[in-house]
Design an enzyme around this catalytic site. Structure first.
Site, PDB file in Angstrom:
ATOM      1  N   HIS A  51       3.518   6.791  -6.879  1.00 37.80           N
ATOM      2  CA  HIS A  51       2.811   8.000  -7.307  1.00 37.80           C
ATOM      3  C   HIS A  51       3.745   9.209  -7.221  1.00 37.80           C
ATOM      4  O   HIS A  51       3.717  10.093  -8.081  1.00 37.80           O
ATOM      5  CB  HIS A  51       1.583   8.200  -6.414  1.00 37.80           C
ATOM      6  CG  HIS A  51       0.489   8.991  -7.042  1.00 37.80           C
ATOM      7  ND1 HIS A  51      -0.683   9.285  -6.385  1.00 37.80           N
ATOM      8  CD2 HIS A  51       0.356   9.580  -8.251  1.00 37.80           C
ATOM      9  CE1 HIS A  51      -1.476   9.992  -7.162  1.00 37.80           C
ATOM     10  NE2 HIS A  51      -0.867  10.190  -8.297  1.00 37.80           N
ATOM     11  N   HIS A  77       0.826  -1.203   0.000  1.00 37.53           N
ATOM     12  CA  HIS A  77       0.000   0.000   0.000  1.00 37.53           C
ATOM     13  C   HIS A  77       0.869   1.266   0.000  1.00 37.53           C
ATOM     14  O   HIS A  77       0.714   2.137  -0.868  1.00 37.53           O
ATOM     15  CB  HIS A  77      -0.918  -0.016   1.223  1.00 37.53           C
ATOM     16  CG  HIS A  77      -1.823   1.168   1.326  1.00 37.53           C
ATOM     17  ND1 HIS A  77      -3.159   1.126   0.994  1.00 37.53           N
ATOM     18  CD2 HIS A  77      -1.598   2.445   1.741  1.00 37.53           C
ATOM     19  CE1 HIS A  77      -3.704   2.312   1.170  1.00 37.53           C
ATOM     20  NE2 HIS A  77      -2.772   3.133   1.645  1.00 37.53           N
ATOM     21  N   GLU A  78       1.762   1.365   0.957  1.00 40.92           N
ATOM     22  CA  GLU A  78       2.590   2.574   1.047  1.00 40.92           C
ATOM     23  C   GLU A  78       3.550   2.683  -0.132  1.00 40.92           C
ATOM     24  O   GLU A  78       3.858   3.782  -0.590  1.00 40.92           O
ATOM     25  CB  GLU A  78       3.349   2.597   2.380  1.00 40.92           C
ATOM     26  CG  GLU A  78       2.463   2.593   3.617  1.00 40.92           C
ATOM     27  CD  GLU A  78       1.424   3.706   3.622  1.00 40.92           C
ATOM     28  OE1 GLU A  78       1.672   4.778   3.003  1.00 40.92           O
ATOM     29  OE2 GLU A  78       0.357   3.513   4.234  1.00 40.92           O
ATOM     30  N   HIS A  89       1.813   4.429  -2.875  1.00 53.79           N
ATOM     31  CA  HIS A  89       1.902   5.883  -2.719  1.00 53.79           C
ATOM     32  C   HIS A  89       3.256   6.394  -3.205  1.00 53.79           C
ATOM     33  O   HIS A  89       3.345   7.439  -3.862  1.00 53.79           O
ATOM     34  CB  HIS A  89       1.730   6.271  -1.244  1.00 53.79           C
ATOM     35  CG  HIS A  89       0.319   6.293  -0.766  1.00 53.79           C
ATOM     36  ND1 HIS A  89      -0.686   6.966  -1.425  1.00 53.79           N
ATOM     37  CD2 HIS A  89      -0.258   5.752   0.347  1.00 53.79           C
ATOM     38  CE1 HIS A  89      -1.814   6.832  -0.752  1.00 53.79           C
ATOM     39  NE2 HIS A  89      -1.586   6.093   0.317  1.00 53.79           N
TER      40      HIS A  89
END
Length: 699
Positions: A497, A490-491, A494
């Protein structure tokens, strides 16, 4: 006397110049890739750097506002975008360290500088001359033939002025100035209260019989934690790697209850760390700000520039999901309680401190898989290599550790990141383990966002991902639970991105997107964890080097929807609580606990405990930027399931699909409306169907 005073002035001036010369922030960073020189930055460097950064920022802003030349996109909008570099640098470094390595001195500095930062922000957005210049450009934007990105920068800037009180009358501007400064201090205090309250609880066990049910990994970690605090026995606290295994495996129901009650009373003990009054003040100030701006409540104010647009659409999503998932969640609770009754051979009501315990046992029986079986296959360094490898497979990027890059803690690692053509992309810092000074949870931040300077040179980003994973022990490396691997993915999503950003302006770069779009790049990465092809690559036994058995992979895939209804209702409860606080239209002076119970009542599955209170430690909405935005996690699930269905149909490592996702989503940041970007990637509007199918709700 005059000569003496003169000498004193000269001496003081020399001392100040020496201090400035020794402050790393007052010069170009002479480090690899101009990364922050954490090895040279001392606590006493921050405040002078903040003060100088504020001084420089305000000087630059005044020069823009007082420019005698007619306002243009370049001399006003772009000039504002590029102002305040020192302040931006010291702020990003300081607040990253504050979240991951705080101490009392850092917290005191934050309390001193936060009002200054709020005042600086107000001085910019409430500057009438500056507003006039920005508005004059905004009013003729159609005639300027701006690029899509430039037009978005102008639009966002003008809307920021409006949202920050620039169009208010003089009296209301002063009200807004005070309210925003008060709010800044309250959100900071909320965070610090929760951290201090959480850190002061410890459960020390000295009788080994009290460890019944706890696996070896949890015992080893607890023994190591006790040793680090010069205590004998096994020490447990409220950090995720300690709390979650305890609640999942401990046979001691009384101790599970004790841990749960402590966890759910953080910030709610009626002492100096109590957050209930702070919650009231925060929601009332937000309401007052919203109504000052002409909105009936804070949610309408906050949602104006999101994909949802308004609270009615948020409630529509939450209620739609609740209708689909709650019947499933009720059946799941009944199954767990029935299992508990059969296991204990006595009448028992499954309470919140029982849920994880009996759920885990039932999951183990149904699917023949649990965290203790899979942990040996999820050794942290190998998992990290596998996650990096997934990015290589999808996007062609590679990672190279650089131990010469200074870090803010010895446990932090730094990596150079390169594109498929060998071009430098980013610096990535990873910080994995809990510490007393670290906030709970997991997050990604920019230390420096990507942008292009005035000469067109691409300044690449510096990204940090921070987690609280199971520590290595004296006998074992860090072995992760399945959920921890999911958190890393998940992180890392990020971070992609941020690292793959290809924009001109830092304020539109990477994760600088609508709040209800920012979780898509992170949550889509979680999908690979239940794919056999990826698990077969990532999961290798830390002792034998053998790949995870295929039957265990199938068990993990089969178990991926276990208690999906309950987990969805839990997330919906947080979303409803958030919306309830932020759709208030009158100041609140009631009981915080009563309000909370009523707000999320429609989602309740497990019997509630009257004394338990979640809001007093709910940093996401009271201090973390998700006010009236927590629904975004569920909206992002809709998006990520819909988006991943494209990978599923064409291959989970399909480079063509990955390139489209990178080009249309990851690299674009906030340069275009996210609805446009998503539709460009997907070819159609998103629906909840893919999520319902993924969770087994719909065939």
């Amino acid at each position: 006397m005059r000569k003496l005073l003169y000498n004193v002035v000269i001496l003081l001036s020399a001392i100040q110049m020496t201090h400035a010369a020794n402050n790393p922030f007052f010069g170009k960073f002479k480090t690899p890739f101009e990364t922050p020189p954490f090895d040279k930055i001392k606590i006493e460097h921050y405040e002078p750097a903040f003060d100088e950064g504020i001084k420089q920022m305000e000087k630059e802003v005044q020069e823009i506002a007082n420019n005698p030349q007619p306002a243009t996109f370049e001399n006003t909008v772009v000039a504002l975008e590029r102002s305040g570099k020192l302040l931006e640098t010291v702020s990003s470094v300081f607040f990253n360290v504050l979240g991951a390595e705080a101490n009392d001195e850092m917290m005191e500095i934050s309390q001193r500088v936060s009002p200054k930062l709020s005042q600086t922000s107000n001085n910019i957005f409430l500057n009438e001359k500056l507003l006039a210049r920005v508005k004059s450009i905004y009013d003729k934007k159609e005639q300027l033939n701006l690029s899509t990105e430039d037009a978005k920068l102008l639009e966002d800037l003008y809307e920021s002025f409006k949202a920050n009180g620039a169009t208010l009358n003089k009296d209301d501007k002063e009200k807004y100035r005070k309210l925003s400064m008060d709010l800044s201090m309250l959100t900071l205090q909320f965070d610090q209260n929760a951290l201090k309250d959480k850190n002061r609880f410890e459960l020390l066990i000295t009788d080994e019989n009290e460890l019944s049910g706890l696996p070896e990994s949890a015992r080893d970690a607890a023994a190591m934690l006790a040793k680090s605090k010069d205590k004998n026995g096994w020490l447990f606290n409220l950090s995720a790697p300690s709390y979650i295994p305890f609640m999942r495996y401990s046979d001691k129901r009384d101790l599970r209850e004790k841990m749960y009650r402590e966890y759910m009373s953080v910030g709610n003990k009626g002492d100096e760390f109590d957050n209930k009054d702070i919650i009231k003040k925060i929601v009332n100030i937000r309401l007052e700000i919203a109504q000052l701006m002409g909105f009936k409540n804070y949610a309408e104010y906050a949602l104006e520039h999101t994909m949802a647009k308004n609270s009615a659409n948020v409630y529509k999503l939450l209620n739609q999901l609740l209708e689909a998932y709650k019947p499933i969640a009720i059946n799941e609770y009944n199954a767990v309680e029935g299992f508990a009754l059969g296991t204990e051979k006595e009448n028992i009501t499954v309470m919140p401190w029982d849920w994880s315990y009996y759920s885990e046992k039932l999951r183990d029986i149904r699917f023949k898989v649990n965290d203790e079986m899979t942990r040996p296959y999820f050794e942290l360094s190998n998992v990290k290599k596998g996650v990096f490898g997934l990015a290589t497979q999808l996007y062609g990027i590679t990672f190279k550790e650089n131990k010469k890059i200074p870090v803010y803690h010895p446990e932090v690692d730094a990596y150079e990141v390169y594109d498929a053509d060998g071009k430098f992309l980013a610096i990535l810092y990873t910080d994995f383990f809990p510490r007393d000074g670290k906030q709970s949870g997991a997050w990604m931040n920019n230390i420096k966002a990507q942008y292009k300077d005035k000469d067109g040179k691409d300044s690449r980003p510096q990204i940090v991902i921070v987690m609280n994973f199971t520590r290595p022990t004296d006998t074992k490396p860090s072995l992760l639970s399945f959920d921890e691997v999911n958190t890393l993915l998940h992180e890392f999503g990020h971070s992609l991105h941020g690292m793959l950003a290809q924009g001109t302006y830092s304020s539109l770069s990477g994760t600088s997107v609508y709040r209800d779009f920012v979780e898509l790049p992170s949550q889509i990465m979680e999908n690979w964890l239940t794919e056999k092809e990826f698990l077969d690559q990532i999961a290798v036994h830390y002792q034998t080097g053998e790949k995870i058995p295929q039957e265990m992979i199938q068990s993990l895939v089969n178990a991926s929807n276990f208690n999906a209804g309950y987990l969805c209702c839990r997330q919906l409860s947080f979303g409803l609580l958030d919306m309830a606080w932020h759709t208030l239209e009158q100041p609140f002076d009631g009981d915080v606990a009563t309000f909370e119970k009523k707000a999320w009542a429609p989602t309740v599955i497990v019997p509630e405990v009257p004394e338990a209170l979640m809001g007093t430690s709910f940093g996401h909405i009271f201090s973390g930027g998700y006010a009236a935005g927590y629904y975004g996690y569920k909206w992002a699930e809709v998006l990520d399931a819909d988006a991943f269905s494209v990978f599923k149909s064409k291959g989970i490592f399909n480079k063509e699909v990955a390139k489209s996702f990178r080009d249309n989503i990851l690299s674009k940041g906030g340069t275009e409306d996210p609805a446009v970007l998503y539709k460009r990637f997907r070819g159609q509007e998103p629906t909840i169907d893919a999520l319902l199918i993924r969770n087994g709700i719909k065939k």
